[in-house]
Design a protein around this motif. Structure first.
Motif, PDB file in Angstrom:
ATOM      1  N   ASN A   1       0.825  -1.234   0.000  1.00  0.00           N
ATOM      2  CA  ASN A   1       0.000   0.000   0.000  1.00  0.00           C
ATOM      3  C   ASN A   1       0.852   1.275   0.000  1.00  0.00           C
ATOM      4  O   ASN A   1       0.537   2.232   0.711  1.00  0.00           O
ATOM      5  N   LEU A   2       1.893   1.281  -0.769  1.00  0.00           N
ATOM      6  CA  LEU A   2       2.801   2.436  -0.755  1.00  0.00           C
ATOM      7  C   LEU A   2       2.195   3.644  -1.475  1.00  0.00           C
ATOM      8  O   LEU A   2       1.707   3.541  -2.597  1.00  0.00           O
TER       9      LEU A   2
ATOM     10  N   GLU B   1      -0.853   3.890  -3.948  1.00  0.00           N
ATOM     11  CA  GLU B   1      -1.294   2.577  -3.455  1.00  0.00           C
ATOM     12  C   GLU B   1      -0.724   1.401  -4.254  1.00  0.00           C
ATOM     13  O   GLU B   1      -1.437   0.721  -4.975  1.00  0.00           O
ATOM     14  N   ILE B   2       0.567   1.207  -4.107  1.00  0.00           N
ATOM     15  CA  ILE B   2       1.209   0.135  -4.869  1.00  0.00           C
ATOM     16  C   ILE B   2       1.516  -1.064  -3.960  1.00  0.00           C
ATOM     17  O   ILE B   2       1.925  -0.886  -2.811  1.00  0.00           O
ATOM     18  N   ASP B   3       1.295  -2.280  -4.486  1.00  0.00           N
ATOM     19  CA  ASP B   3       1.730  -3.509  -3.821  1.00  0.00           C
ATOM     20  C   ASP B   3       2.667  -4.230  -4.779  1.00  0.00           C
ATOM     21  O   ASP B   3       2.298  -4.462  -5.938  1.00  0.00           O
ATOM     22  N   MET B   4       3.855  -4.581  -4.298  1.00  0.00           N
ATOM     23  CA  MET B   4       4.816  -5.277  -5.171  1.00  0.00           C
ATOM     24  C   MET B   4       5.636  -6.244  -4.332  1.00  0.00           C
ATOM     25  O   MET B   4       5.769  -6.065  -3.118  1.00  0.00           O
ATOM     26  N   SER B   5       6.232  -7.240  -5.013  1.00  0.00           N
ATOM     27  CA  SER B   5       7.174  -8.094  -4.292  1.00  0.00           C
ATOM     28  C   SER B   5       8.319  -8.474  -5.232  1.00  0.00           C
ATOM     29  O   SER B   5       8.109  -8.632  -6.449  1.00  0.00           O
TER      30      SER B   5
ATOM     31  N   GLY C   1       1.963   3.379   3.839  1.00  0.00           N
ATOM     32  CA  GLY C   1       2.395   2.074   3.335  1.00  0.00           C
ATOM     33  C   GLY C   1       3.643   1.577   4.042  1.00  0.00           C
ATOM     34  O   GLY C   1       4.195   2.259   4.918  1.00  0.00           O
ATOM     35  N   LYS C   2       4.051   0.379   3.662  1.00  0.00           N
ATOM     36  CA  LYS C   2       5.215  -0.234   4.295  1.00  0.00           C
ATOM     37  C   LYS C   2       6.149  -0.825   3.245  1.00  0.00           C
ATOM     38  O   LYS C   2       5.697  -1.267   2.189  1.00  0.00           O
TER      39      LYS C   2
ATOM     40  N   ILE D   1      11.607  -1.189   6.529  1.00  0.00           N
ATOM     41  CA  ILE D   1      12.739  -0.255   6.405  1.00  0.00           C
ATOM     42  C   ILE D   1      12.266   1.147   6.039  1.00  0.00           C
ATOM     43  O   ILE D   1      13.088   2.021   5.733  1.00  0.00           O
ATOM     44  N   LYS D   2      10.964   1.362   6.094  1.00  0.00           N
ATOM     45  CA  LYS D   2      10.396   2.615   5.601  1.00  0.00           C
ATOM     46  C   LYS D   2      11.021   3.864   6.236  1.00  0.00           C
ATOM     47  O   LYS D   2      11.309   4.821   5.555  1.00  0.00           O
TER      48      LYS D   2
END
Lengths: 234, 290
Positions: free
Chosen positions: A6-7, A19-23, A56-57, A65-66
């Motif tokens: 949720n960045l 609102e980005i989700d990534m891995s 977000g995190k 590490i935000k």
């Protein structure tokens, strides 16, 4: 290895990432492509705490590490090569490498790491006493990457390494990125040159207006979405 | 024997040299366009004068002049951390006005416009410095010591990082350096040496008042650093000698003392202009002033 949840980030009040989700998996090359203004560079800057994160995190090896300052992220094993190379043009090649190596306290360790880099980048050894300003664009890019690698990162963030390079030089830089990855360094590669980036990547994210438009493997190049984004569907 | 006049000039060169070398550290090596350097000089002069006038031994006052100035330098780094170039110059110039206003208006402490008189010559316990010749010897030792320390700093890995910050602060941050901390240290060390230069000035002239530390005083200091060349200690030494001596012939061609001051400023401005036009890197500068 790295997860983004949720960045939302940007610069002051201007929100670029929405609102980005990534891995990103360990040991892989992940390419991030997309049109200008999509938020590719801002995403890397968010990971490296060089812009304003609104919410977000960001987890690196399960640790958030935000809020860590940029200078601490190096100790966590993350290195970043900014857009435009940014080598120190008033210094020699060796002095530039020393700048990257000063995170180590012992002189012997600094010299050992520089020698390691010379083995990986023989051209830099040849030109070690030359002023960095006299290097070609490709060599400066190699120097910028080498300077980050000297810190032995586990994760390397590369922001448009092919910017302003000739096709031949670009090929050499991409080959070097693959070589670095094969030695076990996870790479997140932001690129305008979509084709080259997708070809060397294990996974690709396409960003559009600060959100993830598409995620996939090498087949992503044939998708209709990529044509819509880059060519307006023509 | 050296004449009293030559000794006076050599003492001034020594004091200016310490002041300019310290500005070179902040401006030339770290890229901090600090126009507040005169304020550190003033803080050092007032600290040392006030302490010795209140019975504190000279050597303690002298060191405190450097330490108090360094503390102000360190503190100044906080509000100015994110400022660069012209904005930093304006903010630090503002600091000079603040210190000047304090020196002028806090009369209980500084005696205001009347200044502090009767500042004693240094008493080092075993050695009393009474004559100007012995003061010259003392200033020379401090100047050589200052040069050696600043030279050691700029040649060290820390000095290289300072230069890297000057050239590209973002790149330095991406290499894992806390640039704010490094810039604060640079400003503090720079202010320390400006403070001890202020102490040497106060104890030499034996009288200080706010007019000695107005913002116009930054012109010769800044001129020397630029003419000597950015990031060149050797150039700073040469430029200090040249620029302190350059206006001296004016004394022998019959100008009144009220004219000598402004003409001196004009000479500095002219030399600076010519250097920037024909030799942008100064005498021995490594980088151009941008």
């Amino acid at each position: 290895m790295i997860k983004i949840k949720n960045l939302q980030s940007g610069y002051n009040k201007s929100q670029v990432i929405k609102e980005i989700d990534m891995s990103f998996a360990a040991g892989e090359i992940t390419a991030i492509i997309g049109p200008n203004g999509a938020g590719k560079s801002t995403l890397l800057k968010s990971i490296f705490n060089l812009c304003d994160i609104n919410s977000g995190k960001i987890f690196f090896k399960d640790k958030n590490i935000k809020k860590l300052p940029t200078y601490d992220l190096i100790n966590f094993g993350i290195s970043y090569v900014p857009q435009g190379r940014q080598v120190f043009t008033n210094m020699t090649v060796k002095e530039n490498l020393e700048m990257g190596a000063f995170v180590f306290k012992e002189k012997e360790l600094i010299n050992k790491n520089i020698e390691d880099i010379y083995r990986k980048f023989p051209i830099l050894k040849q030109k070690q006493n030359q002023n960095a300003a006299t290097l070609s664009g490709g060599q400066q890019q190699m120097l910028a990457i080498a300077r980050s690698l000297i810190q032995n990162p586990e994760l390397l963030l590369l922001d448009e390494p092919s910017l302003g390079l000739s096709p031949k030089m670009m090929k050499e830089v991409f080959a070097k990125i693959v070589e670095i990855n094969k030695r076990g360094v996870t790479v997140i590669l932001v690129e305008q040159n979509a084709k080259q980036a997708v070809e060397i990547a294990d996974k690709t994210y396409i960003l559009e207006n600060g959100t993830v438009a598409l995620v996939g493997g090498k087949e992503i190049l044939k998708s209709k979405k990529i044509k819509d984004i880059y060519f307006g569907g023509v | 024997m050296l004449s009293a006049y030559i000794i006076h000039l050599l003492i001034l060169i020594g004091i200016y040299l310490i002041l300019c070398l310290s500005l070179q550290l902040a401006l030339g090596y770290t890229g901090l366009l600090n126009l507040g350097h005169i304020a550190f000089y003033a803080i050092g002069a007032y600290t040392s004068a006030l302490l010795t006038l209140n019975g504190v031994p000279f050597i303690v006052s002298f060191l405190m002049a450097g330490i108090v100035s360094a503390l102000f330098g360190y503190l100044l780094a906080f509000p100015t951390n994110k400022l660069k170039g012209d904005y930093l110059a304006l903010a630090t110039l503002g600091f000079t006005f603040v210190i000047y206003a304090i020196a002028l208006n806090w009369t209980d402490l500084t005696n205001g416009a009347l200044g502090l008189a009767g500042i004693p010559k240094p008493d080092l316990g075993i050695l009393q410095i009474k004559s100007n010749a012995s003061y010259l010897f003392f200033v020379s030792i401090i100047a050589v010591f200052s040069y050696a320390i600043i030279n050691k700093i700029v040649k060290s890995p820390f000095g290289k990082v300072l230069e890297a910050i000057r050239d590209d602060e973002l790149a330095v941050r991406t290499l894992g350096k806390n640039t704010f901390k490094i810039k604060s240290y640079s400003l503090a060390v720079s202010a320390f040496f400006a403070g001890i230069a202020g102490s040497l000035y106060a104890h030499y002239i034996s009288f200080i008042d706010p007019s000695s530390f107005g913002f116009m005083q930054i012109i010769p200091i800044l001129s020397i650093v630029i003419i000597g060349g950015i990031a060149s200690l050797k150039g700073t030494v040469l430029a200090t000698i040249v620029l302190v001596l350059l206006p001296e012939p004016l004394r022998f061609i019959g100008f009144s003392s009220s004219v000598v001051g402004p003409v001196r400023q004009i000479i500095y401005a002219l030399v600076l202009l010519l250097i920037l036009m024909y030799r942008p890197k100064g005498f021995y500068g490594k980088v151009s002033l941008e």
